[in-house]
Design an enzyme around this catalytic site. Sequence first.
Site, short mmCIF file in Angstrom:
data_model
loop_
_atom_site.label_atom_id
_atom_site.label_comp_id
_atom_site.label_asym_id
_atom_site.label_seq_id
_atom_site.Cartn_x
_atom_site.Cartn_y
_atom_site.Cartn_z
N GLN A 140 0.84 -1.20 0.00
CA GLN A 140 0.00 0.00 0.00
C GLN A 140 0.87 1.25 0.00
OE1 GLN A 140 -1.71 0.89 3.82
NE2 GLN A 140 -3.66 1.46 2.93
N GLY A 141 0.75 2.09 -1.01
CA GLY A 141 1.55 3.31 -1.07
C GLY A 141 0.74 4.53 -0.69
N TYR A 142 0.60 4.75 0.61
CA TYR A 142 -0.20 5.88 1.09
C TYR A 142 0.66 6.91 1.82
CZ TYR A 142 -4.88 3.84 0.24
OH TYR A 142 -6.01 3.35 -0.32
N SER A 143 1.12 6.54 3.04
CA SER A 143 1.78 7.52 3.90
C SER A 143 3.07 8.04 3.29
CB SER A 143 2.12 6.89 5.26
OG SER A 143 0.96 6.57 5.95
N GLU A 186 -9.34 -1.66 5.47
CA GLU A 186 -8.18 -1.87 6.33
C GLU A 186 -8.61 -1.80 7.80
OE1 GLU A 186 -5.03 1.14 6.33
OE2 GLU A 186 -3.61 -0.44 6.87
#
Lengths: 403, 363
Positions: A127-130, A245
Amino acid sequence: MDLTYSEPHRALQAEIRELARTHGHLSPKQGGGRRRPDARTLAWQRLLVERGYVGRTIPREYGGHGAQPDVLEAAIIADELARAGLYPGIMSQGISMLVPTLLEVGSEEQRRRWIGPTLRGEIIWCQGYSEPGAGSDLASIRTRAVVDDGHFVVNGQKIWTSSAHYADMMFLLCRTEPDRPKHAGLSYLLVSMSTPGIEVRPLVTMTGRAEFNEVFFTDVRVPVDQIVLGRGDGWHVANLTLKHERLMLGDPSKLVHRVERIAELMARAGVDGERSIDRPELRDRLLRLQAEVLASRCHHLRLLTQRARGEDPGLAQTIVKYFGTTLGHRLSALAVDVLGAGGLAYEPRGEAAEDDEATTWQIDYMYDVGLMIGGGTSQIQKNIIAERGLGLPREPRAAPGRS
Amino acid sequence: MEFGLSDTQRLFERALRNVLAGHVPLDALHRLPASGADLDAKLWAALTELGLPGVLVPETFGGAGLGTFEAGLAAEALGSFAAPAPFVGAAVMAPLAILRAGREAAQAAWLPRIAAGTARVAVALAGLDAAAGSTSVQRHGERLSGRLDQPIDLAGATHVLTALADGTIALVALDAPGVRVTLRASLDRTRPLGEVALAEAPAEILTAGDDGRRVAAAMLAAGRAMLAADTLGAAQTMLDRAVAHAQQREQFGRPIGSFQAVKHLCADMATMLEPARALVWHAAHAQDGRDDARLLACHAKAHLGEVGREVARMATEVHGGMGFTHELGLHYWFKRIGSNRQLLGGPEQCRREAAALQGWGTT
């Protein structure tokens, strides 16, 4: 209110018990979720998908079992696998978060291409979020993508990316419309981790292990059709994923299993010849936590019922992540206290860590704090509960439109 | 399998809440005397018309023939309004004991009168481990002597049902010779307390021995599940009022509910109460003879005791100084939650029993 098992439910129960007898020896060990699934795990996962114990309600054309949503079936499957000590299937961000998101808003082509292999554990996602500058204020991310010759060209940095070091794909939130207000300028891309320009560096945490990574993007080219919904829809898609999530992080089946493990530990271990289960002050803590885990399990059944009826769970759903992760930490805290000074030897690295009882509890005790922070901190969760669940007024905001 | 309310159950709950909203305004609570309120006859008549006293009584005996889950919904609604009406003892524990004791003559004699609201049976568990109070009662044939401390639903009661340590389950008319009832001032005015002194008082023996002990255990568990449900309703009212206050009360030029310090108190209350609701539902449902009825009742009673205490404090804090006044009346729910916690065994006692039921520990 009806807690009885129907005939098909009893049949499902019998079917899983039969599977445990005939195929139980093929199950991989529990745990080991911090590595790429090995051949044994993949074979077991395929079996679970074939039998419909994973991806049960996902349509057949996307690689699932095509069953109607049923409140109890999911609970029976989890209970029976746990009772037999069998591996319940890969718990990954791809299966728990991306698959339901694609089912909600993915294109037909994306569903057919990604859901089946993801369910079977053949494709691992991260997951590429923060970002270093965008944690709780996720919409302020700066990783940007500009369109050039049929591709998004991505530059920037992500952090707290678990499994990036072995993932095949990333679902990436990035800024594609820098001139629009911050929430409206984002897009949600599906990115192959083998694309040139991606660099993954391990991030060692307080547990002494590298459970997370930093991911750097330099002119990474992503075909423009690898976007979920359209340009500027990224915030909407990312929030769908976050909802899944949060439900995954609050899943009570892990907590139920923990209570059993701690009760077993307390009946076996102690200090000065006195078992922990015979010490009223420790036992009382166990009983308190058992009641809360029971409440969490009942709450889960209530949510499943609401979903099956097509009702909006509202408030009931918003509390799941905060309640579940806090409770999880209190459970591992009890285990650490039961182990006492004898539980301070710590060998977190290497294969042996998974087998050492004290080390695994100490890791959980710390990792659980990470779970309270990741996926939206407890404080952000409380804002969501109060504002979306209880209807309290929002905090006055700083000037809008700035990222 | 459905973990939630059916349409019929929702209608039942709504009808009851409508009646309570009409009959138990805050003024009614302010008017309650400090010691020994009599029965609120109008409220009782309205509840009887809804079938509440006979909620568990089979239709053949003139009751509503519903289950312990519906009884739990009723207890929750009564707690929501802090309603000063007999229920946990008179409409759940007593009829459940008479039903489980299995004597047809006693069922035919008492259940129709309970359902009609004319026999109101208080319950005292004088001889059981978990009973509040330390008195014991002696039985000589069909006569009882001794003192029953703090029977549940004593206000307006016509009878008292008691369970003795030897397994005897007995019913005593409060107007019989040798019976003296004393009502006392109680912290929770919605639930008057008192004692019943028995001197060779005539009693109807419903059952005895091991069978009686089983009946008493089932009755105790059902009573605990109902008190947990009552606390759930009372705590939900306190949270609702705290949220309403936080939306409307302004300080520093904005509603206090927009400050995270206040918002997070409310979020914490909701986070405790939502799962607790599901646990209460499960525990109430289980009292219809499920194997895990006693364990679930212990857990629900203990857990709601803890959650109730937290919510009662936090909701009062959200109200600031007003929350501490007599006039606002929030304290009626605070005290109701407080008395629910202590009656039929506090959280520690319930957890100790829950451990024993699972074979955990020896001390």
